[in-house]
Design a protein around this motif. Structure first.
Motif, PDB file in Angstrom:
ATOM      1  N   LEU A   1       1.838   9.145 -12.077  1.00 53.64           N
ATOM      2  CA  LEU A   1       2.560   9.601 -10.900  1.00 53.64           C
ATOM      3  C   LEU A   1       3.668   8.594 -10.594  1.00 53.64           C
ATOM      4  N   ASP A   2       4.810   9.066 -10.165  1.00 59.22           N
ATOM      5  CA  ASP A   2       5.892   8.177  -9.764  1.00 59.22           C
ATOM      6  C   ASP A   2       5.714   7.864  -8.286  1.00 59.22           C
ATOM      7  N   SER A   3       4.718   7.046  -8.011  1.00 60.13           N
ATOM      8  CA  SER A   3       4.353   6.776  -6.617  1.00 60.13           C
ATOM      9  C   SER A   3       4.011   5.313  -6.454  1.00 60.13           C
ATOM     10  N   ALA A   4       3.874   4.897  -5.191  1.00 60.30           N
ATOM     11  CA  ALA A   4       3.332   3.589  -4.861  1.00 60.30           C
ATOM     12  C   ALA A   4       1.804   3.658  -4.946  1.00 60.30           C
ATOM     13  N   HIS A   5       1.118   2.706  -4.352  1.00 61.73           N
ATOM     14  CA  HIS A   5      -0.320   2.558  -4.560  1.00 61.73           C
ATOM     15  C   HIS A   5      -1.163   3.669  -3.933  1.00 61.73           C
TER      16      HIS A   5
ATOM     17  N   CYS B   1       0.110   4.709 -11.337  1.00 62.30           N
ATOM     18  CA  CYS B   1       1.171   4.852 -10.339  1.00 62.30           C
ATOM     19  C   CYS B   1       2.296   3.883 -10.684  1.00 62.30           C
ATOM     20  N   ALA B   2       3.467   4.434 -10.973  1.00 63.05           N
ATOM     21  CA  ALA B   2       4.572   3.658 -11.539  1.00 63.05           C
ATOM     22  C   ALA B   2       5.151   2.636 -10.578  1.00 63.05           C
ATOM     23  N   GLN B   3       5.031   2.859  -9.260  1.00 56.53           N
ATOM     24  CA  GLN B   3       5.622   1.947  -8.280  1.00 56.53           C
ATOM     25  C   GLN B   3       4.579   1.048  -7.610  1.00 56.53           C
ATOM     26  N   ASP B   4       3.410   0.952  -8.212  1.00 56.15           N
ATOM     27  CA  ASP B   4       2.282   0.262  -7.583  1.00 56.15           C
ATOM     28  C   ASP B   4       2.537  -1.238  -7.457  1.00 56.15           C
ATOM     29  N   MET B   5       2.394  -1.748  -6.218  1.00 54.90           N
ATOM     30  CA  MET B   5       2.556  -3.175  -5.971  1.00 54.90           C
ATOM     31  C   MET B   5       1.220  -3.855  -5.660  1.00 54.90           C
ATOM     32  N   THR B   6       0.128  -3.148  -5.845  1.00 55.68           N
ATOM     33  CA  THR B   6      -1.213  -3.720  -5.679  1.00 55.68           C
ATOM     34  C   THR B   6      -1.900  -3.886  -7.026  1.00 55.68           C
ATOM     35  N   ILE B   7      -1.897  -2.840  -7.831  1.00 54.84           N
ATOM     36  CA  ILE B   7      -2.349  -2.908  -9.222  1.00 54.84           C
ATOM     37  C   ILE B   7      -1.133  -2.567 -10.072  1.00 54.84           C
ATOM     38  N   ARG B   8      -0.503  -3.578 -10.611  1.00 65.89           N
ATOM     39  CA  ARG B   8       0.770  -3.398 -11.291  1.00 65.89           C
ATOM     40  C   ARG B   8       0.614  -2.562 -12.567  1.00 65.89           C
ATOM     41  N   PRO B   9       1.624  -1.793 -12.933  1.00 63.21           N
ATOM     42  CA  PRO B   9       1.522  -0.928 -14.112  1.00 63.21           C
ATOM     43  C   PRO B   9       1.059  -1.620 -15.393  1.00 63.21           C
ATOM     44  N   PRO B  10       1.482  -2.862 -15.690  1.00 63.64           N
ATOM     45  CA  PRO B  10       0.944  -3.501 -16.902  1.00 63.64           C
ATOM     46  C   PRO B  10      -0.574  -3.703 -16.857  1.00 63.64           C
TER      47      PRO B  10
ATOM     48  N   PHE C   1       0.790  -1.230   0.000  1.00 61.60           N
ATOM     49  CA  PHE C   1       0.000   0.000   0.000  1.00 61.60           C
ATOM     50  C   PHE C   1       0.828   1.290   0.000  1.00 61.60           C
ATOM     51  N   TYR C   2       1.904   1.298   0.776  1.00 60.84           N
ATOM     52  CA  TYR C   2       2.563   2.566   1.117  1.00 60.84           C
ATOM     53  C   TYR C   2       4.075   2.513   0.914  1.00 60.84           C
ATOM     54  N   GLY C   3       4.504   1.979  -0.206  1.00 60.59           N
ATOM     55  CA  GLY C   3       5.921   1.766  -0.428  1.00 60.59           C
ATOM     56  C   GLY C   3       6.771   3.018  -0.480  1.00 60.59           C
ATOM     57  N   ASP C   4       6.158   4.163  -0.723  1.00 59.11           N
ATOM     58  CA  ASP C   4       6.931   5.409  -0.781  1.00 59.11           C
ATOM     59  C   ASP C   4       6.642   6.324   0.406  1.00 59.11           C
ATOM     60  N   LEU C   5       6.081   5.760   1.478  1.00 58.56           N
ATOM     61  CA  LEU C   5       5.808   6.545   2.685  1.00 58.56           C
ATOM     62  C   LEU C   5       6.867   6.264   3.738  1.00 58.56           C
ATOM     63  N   ASP C   6       7.113   7.253   4.601  1.00 53.53           N
ATOM     64  CA  ASP C   6       7.939   7.019   5.770  1.00 53.53           C
ATOM     65  C   ASP C   6       7.323   5.859   6.569  1.00 53.53           C
ATOM     66  N   PRO C   7       8.155   4.918   7.061  1.00 54.76           N
ATOM     67  CA  PRO C   7       7.606   3.755   7.782  1.00 54.76           C
ATOM     68  C   PRO C   7       6.681   4.116   8.937  1.00 54.76           C
TER      69      PRO C   7
END
Length: 282
Positions: free
Chosen positions: A260-264, A228-237, A182-188
């Motif tokens: 956006l160059d972001s996670a999900h 969202c380019a870094q999305d690990m929930t709905i992948r860019p493809p 969900f939050y790969g580009d957020l502060d932990p």
């Protein structure tokens, strides 16, 4: 002030709630545009939590087998609720609707039911399934390989009626997996705060439902897809497939595509940018 613009309605995805849009709403308020975030069926104040999540002593078997208290919530119910929320905000007039993740499937249903109420459909890292295809089917497509939701689910959705996460797990590897999903580009620390607000059960009936799309319904509504380019929930493809399928089905109404160059969850990692994008649409 942009008082002549259509109101903005923000719709969250699975496990989240209207709370996740708070920072975006603050930025949108600067433009003077009317905006509201709502809870989906089975979420927020409509959420119901399985006892097994917080039961002590903890039972992994109980978590995996307890029937979900939101098992009866389906896409029909979610779509009807969203239409009523759109109608209330717009007072019968058109509204620009921004949907994230599974909220996209509900937006698609609402726009097909009441296209006259949706001035613009904005999909932010969202499911935008083709006609007659469920979001669950989309999530399992080859284009979504490498996503982190399926390995995070702790019960069989068909057995318990929900996609269940162990939101209060203290297992380091599992919590890290949820953060990356969900939050790969957020502060932990911020990611952990957001994880603490998630609802354990998301109604499987919403993900299993599908909508038959028509040219006079959803196909007539202007739409934008914000990937969202870094999305690990709905992948860019898979995001790309949604756009291509929609444009092939309704070539006279092509999808405006932004990125956006972001996670999900860019509503948390870059709320100012999300607000800037959506405030300029519709």
């Amino acid at each position: 002030m942009t008082t002549t613009m259509t109101p903005l309605l923000f719709v969250h995805g699975f496990w989240h709630g209207s709370w996740c849009w708070s920072e975006v709403l603050a930025h949108v308020a600067d433009s003077g545009r009317q905006a509201l975030a709502v809870d989906l069926a089975g979420h927020g104040l409509r959420a119901r939590r399985p006892e097994s999540v917080t039961a002590r002593p903890f039972s992994a078997e109980g978590l995996a087998t307890e029937k979900s208290p939101v098992a009866d919530v389906d896409l029909d119910q979610a779509g009807d609720l969203l239409v009523s929320q759109i109608r209330r905000l717009g007072r019968g007039g058109p509204v620009t609707v921004v949907a994230h993740s599974m909220g996209g499937s509900v937006l698609t249903r609402a726009a097909e039911q009441a296209p006259e109420l949706v001035a613009h459909a904005v999909y932010l890292a969202a499911f935008m399934p083709a006609s007659g295809v469920s979001a669950m089917e989309c999530a399992m497509m080859p284009e979504n390989a490498g996503e982190l939701i399926a390995p995070s689910v702790r019960a069989d959705p068909m057995a318990v009626g929900a996609l269940r996460l162990d939101t209060i797990s203290t297992e380091p590897e599992y919590r890290d997996q949820l953060r990356r999903a969900f939050y790969g580009d957020l502060d932990p620390a911020d990611a952990d705060a957001a994880l603490g607000l998630l609802t354990p059960d998301a109604p499987a009936g919403i993900a299993l439902g599908s909508t038959t799309l028509t040219g006079d319904g959803w196909g007539s509504v202007p739409r934008t897809y914000v990937g969202c380019a870094q999305d690990m929930t709905i992948r860019p493809p898979l995001q790309r497939k949604f756009i291509d399928d929609a444009d092939a089905a309704f070539p006279g109404n092509p999808t405006l595509t932004l990125g956006l160059d972001s996670a999900h969850s860019p509503f948390l990692s870059m709320p100012d940018r999300v607000a800037e994008i959506v405030a300029g649409l519709g």
